[in-house]
Design an enzyme around this catalytic site. Structure first.
Site, PDB file in Angstrom:
ATOM      1  N   HIS A 190     -70.836   3.876  70.584  1.00 25.46           N
ATOM      2  CA  HIS A 190     -72.194   4.023  70.105  1.00 25.46           C
ATOM      3  C   HIS A 190     -73.217   3.224  70.891  1.00 25.46           C
ATOM      4  CE1 HIS A 190     -73.103   6.722  66.951  1.00 25.46           C
ATOM      5  NE2 HIS A 190     -71.819   6.688  66.637  1.00 25.46           N
ATOM      6  N   GLU A 432     -69.463  20.586  64.291  1.00 24.14           N
ATOM      7  CA  GLU A 432     -68.689  19.477  64.854  1.00 24.14           C
ATOM      8  C   GLU A 432     -67.282  19.405  64.266  1.00 24.14           C
ATOM      9  OE1 GLU A 432     -70.890  15.847  64.020  1.00 24.14           O
ATOM     10  OE2 GLU A 432     -71.670  16.703  62.165  1.00 24.14           O
ATOM     11  N   ASP A 456     -68.102  14.777  68.312  1.00 24.66           N
ATOM     12  CA  ASP A 456     -67.148  14.890  67.219  1.00 24.66           C
ATOM     13  C   ASP A 456     -66.301  16.149  67.349  1.00 24.66           C
ATOM     14  OD1 ASP A 456     -67.439  12.535  65.896  1.00 24.66           O
ATOM     15  OD2 ASP A 456     -69.015  13.238  64.547  1.00 24.66           O
ATOM     16  N   CYS A 503     -76.061  19.165  71.102  1.00 28.89           N
ATOM     17  CA  CYS A 503     -76.708  17.854  71.028  1.00 28.89           C
ATOM     18  C   CYS A 503     -75.739  16.708  71.263  1.00 28.89           C
ATOM     19  CB  CYS A 503     -77.414  17.676  69.686  1.00 28.89           C
ATOM     20  SG  CYS A 503     -76.295  17.695  68.284  1.00 28.89           S
TER      21      CYS A 503
END
Lengths: 570, 86
Positions: A190, A432, A456, A503
């Site tokens: 992240h 996802e 994901d 995205c």
């Protein structure tokens, strides 16, 4: 002597500034030889003196607040800092072995802590905590470690840390922070994703060698190569300067693409949007020529604080982004918490498998108070721009229908109470979870758009945690099985006349872009910094080219084959 | 060098406070002061080392003092060992 460290370049760029070291709980200093032990002893003495001053201040404050008796413990701490078997022994060790002060301090204090910990008497065992506390203070002074308030940093600096949490990254004061270097992490962690969206250089996964960096050291980081120089010599500084000049020139070349539309060499139009996490990112997105916001990760409004944001606060944030984008599309994703993103104040139960647990929309359907407040804020903000609402982590149709029902309910209530709500809000979902990708034809009838969250989707398809270094090799965006899933989603959407965006990280990956375009995506949403290279690349490609490429890639045996094939044709 | 053994009387043993008083007194003397308990010998001027001796009530503690003012040190420190602290 210059020290060179290597890590993973997680967000490109070059930076030079002084090191700031973020506190980490368990610190085991690396052993290194020093050239002038007497200077090292002096450095140690200074740290002890500073620690004494610090303890003195704490004692004075404690005496005032708690009385003299309670403050006595700090008297004991000062006494420890005079102990010859601690202080003299450390100084002797630095002098005779020519080692760094941190190492000597750790070794000597640890032997006392261990001995005391083994004592039968409880009171004596408690003294081990005092020694740890006092020596920890000296260690912090040696390392120049402070509890840094990341939003209050004012001097130019490069942050050195074990890791940065998403909320740490979100709080960085970008006027001061030139980059960051972390001990652990991967390209897709992240902090790395945030660094790219903030457009600051980041190097992650440097390993334990990072602990040898002293606070205040001059750091040159070349995040494109993943290289760090600590206290560089003049030649290295000069070569860094040249590199920086080239980098700046490349930036200038890319800048000419800012205000141009994204069009292929044969006139095919693609929309390039930016992913954002916080309000300041909007300006950056515009600066890089984003044609919309393809993903607003709203969880960052909820993170790094002690309570839920109010509906009003959220309304103001959404309104700000919508107004700032002035009619350009803004896809706002509802709260996506859980997995690796925690909200301590929500007191979510610990799960054995958080990524397969009650995260994102699953949680929102459970905590409808939280969900409904966010939906109301979104609906109220809708009249200030071109809002699209997107639900994350949907696996089965019922979840989507339930989310839509709640949205509609809140909408009716608002309208009934006289609040103006836009009549043209598109509602979409993230793809996802593989089940959603496989059944995209069913979902396509119920939404206005899909946005494929590749990070994901890849990890769930491959059943491999992208943060787990031993299996991260399975994170293969261009594997034919992923491309096939994406194709399935796009074909299903096309049947229903709906649009599809991407995205995830894959959207900004120059190797993957021709494949994605060939599969027929309408929009790519990426870190702001990736937009211009992507626009430049698309300008050089033609629709026939990318359609041929992706068609062939779909039937290949693995990612390696796909990658070499794409590279051959670029 | 002189050596003498004392019996610790403090019911709570020889803990932080008595050790602090002992170490402060010992540090005033220029001589070398060793404290021996149950076969372990440490520097009497270090409270941390003294703590690691884990001296309990009724322990037989030996002082081994060498150098300038050793007699005087033995007298002062011996008294501290047998003194009962609150």
């Amino acid at each position: 002597m210059t020290q060179q460290l290597k890590g993973i370049g997680a967000s490109p760029g070059l930076a030079i500034a002084k090191a700031i070291i973020l506190k980490s709980e368990a610190y085991f200093p690396a052993k290194s030889q020093v050239e002038q032990p007497e200077l090292e002893v002096q450095r140690f003495r200074n740290a002890v003196r500073e620690a004494r001053e610090e303890i003195g201040q704490i004692r004075a404050a404690a005496e005032e607040k708690l009385g003299a008796e309670k403050a006595e413990i700090f008297e004991g701490h000062l006494f420890i800092l005079e102990d010859p078997d601690l202080i003299d022994v450390i100084e002797d060790k630095i002098g005779s072995e020519a080692v760094n002060a941190e190492y000597a301090l750790h070794e000597v204090s640890q032997s006392f802590i261990e001995t005391l910990n083994q004592m039968e008497d409880e009171l004596l065992r408690e003294r081990a905590a005092d020694v740890r506390d006092v020596c920890g203070r000296v260690m912090n002074r040696l390392r120049g470690v402070e509890n840094v308030d990341l939003s209050q940093l004012t001097d130019e600096c490069i942050i050195i840390a074990e890791d940065l949490t998403p909320s740490d990254t979100a709080q960085l004061n970008l006027d001061a922070v030139r980059g960051f270097v972390t001990e652990i992490g991967s390209r897709t962690s992240h902090s790395a994703i945030m660094a790219r969206s903030l457009d600051i250089p980041a190097i992650v996964g440097v390993g334990p060698d990072i602990r040898s960096i002293q606070a205040g050291a001059t750091i040159v980081m070349d995040a494109s190569e993943g290289v760090i120089f600590v206290d560089p010599n003049p030649e290295e500084l000069a070569s860094f300067g040249e590199k920086k000049a080239k980098y700046d020139q490349r930036k200038a070349e890319l800048a000419q693409w800012v205000n141009r539309p994204t069009v292929s060499s044969d006139g095919h139009r693609i929309e390039l949007a930016a992913n954002i996490g916080k309000l300041e990112d909007v300006q950056k997105a515009l600066d890089y020529g984003a044609e919309g916001i393809g993903l607003f990760r709203t969880e960052f409004l909820y993170m790094g604080r002690s309570e839920l944001p109010s509906e009003e606060e959220q309304f103001n944030s959404y309104k700000y982004v919508l107004e700032k984008m002035a009619g350009k599309p803004v896809v706002i994703r509802t709260l996506d918490i859980g997995g690796d993103k925690e909200l301590p104040y929500m007191e979510l139960p610990k799960e054995i498998n958080p990524f397969l647990g009650q995260r994102a929309l699953r949680l929102c359907l459970e905590r409808q108070d939280v969900f409904r407040a966010q939906l109301r804020a979104l609906l109220r903000a809708s009249r200030y721009g071109n809002l699209k609402i997107m639900f994350p982590m949907i696996a089965v149709l019922d979840e989507l229908l339930e989310a839509k029902r709640i949205l509609e309910e809140e909408k009716q209530k608002l309208v009934a109470s006289g609040v103006e709500v836009s009549s043209s809000i598109e509602v979409g979902m993230m793809i996802e979870v593989p089940s959603a990708a496989i059944s995209a034809d069913i979902f396509a009838k119920e939404v206005d758009f899909f946005s494929i969250g590749t990070n994901d989707l890849i990890q769930y398809t491959m059943a491999a945690d992208r943060m787990n270094e031993t299996v991260s090799y399975l994170y293969q965006p261009c594997h034919p099985s992923i491309l096939r899933l994406i194709r399935n989603v796009i074909d299903a959407a096309r049947q229903e006349g709906k649009w599809v965006g991407i995205c995830g990280e894959m959207a900004g990956d120059l190797t993957a872009i021709p494949l994605l375009l060939g599969l027929g995506v309408h929009e790519l949403s990426m870190s702001a910094g990736s937009i211009l290279p992507a626009r430049e690349l698309i300008g050089k490609l033609s629709r026939t080219e990318w359609e041929t490429l992706s068609k062939q890639a779909l039937s290949m045996r693995g990612q390696t084959e796909v990658l070499s094939f794409v590279q051959e044709h670029q | 060098m002189i050596t003498k053994t004392f019996t610790v009387l403090n019911p709570a043993g020889f803990h932080v406070r008595p050790i602090k008083a002992f170490v402060q007194a010992a540090s005033q003397f220029p001589c070398k002061i060793n404290v021996i308990n149950k076969g372990k010998k440490v520097n009497g001027k270090s409270s941390l080392s003294m703590l690691t001796l884990g001296i309990a009530a009724q322990d037989e503690v030996t002082l081994e003092i060498d150098g300038e003012q050793e007699e005087e040190a033995m007298k002062v420190l011996g008294e501290l060992l047998v003194k009962i602290h609150e």
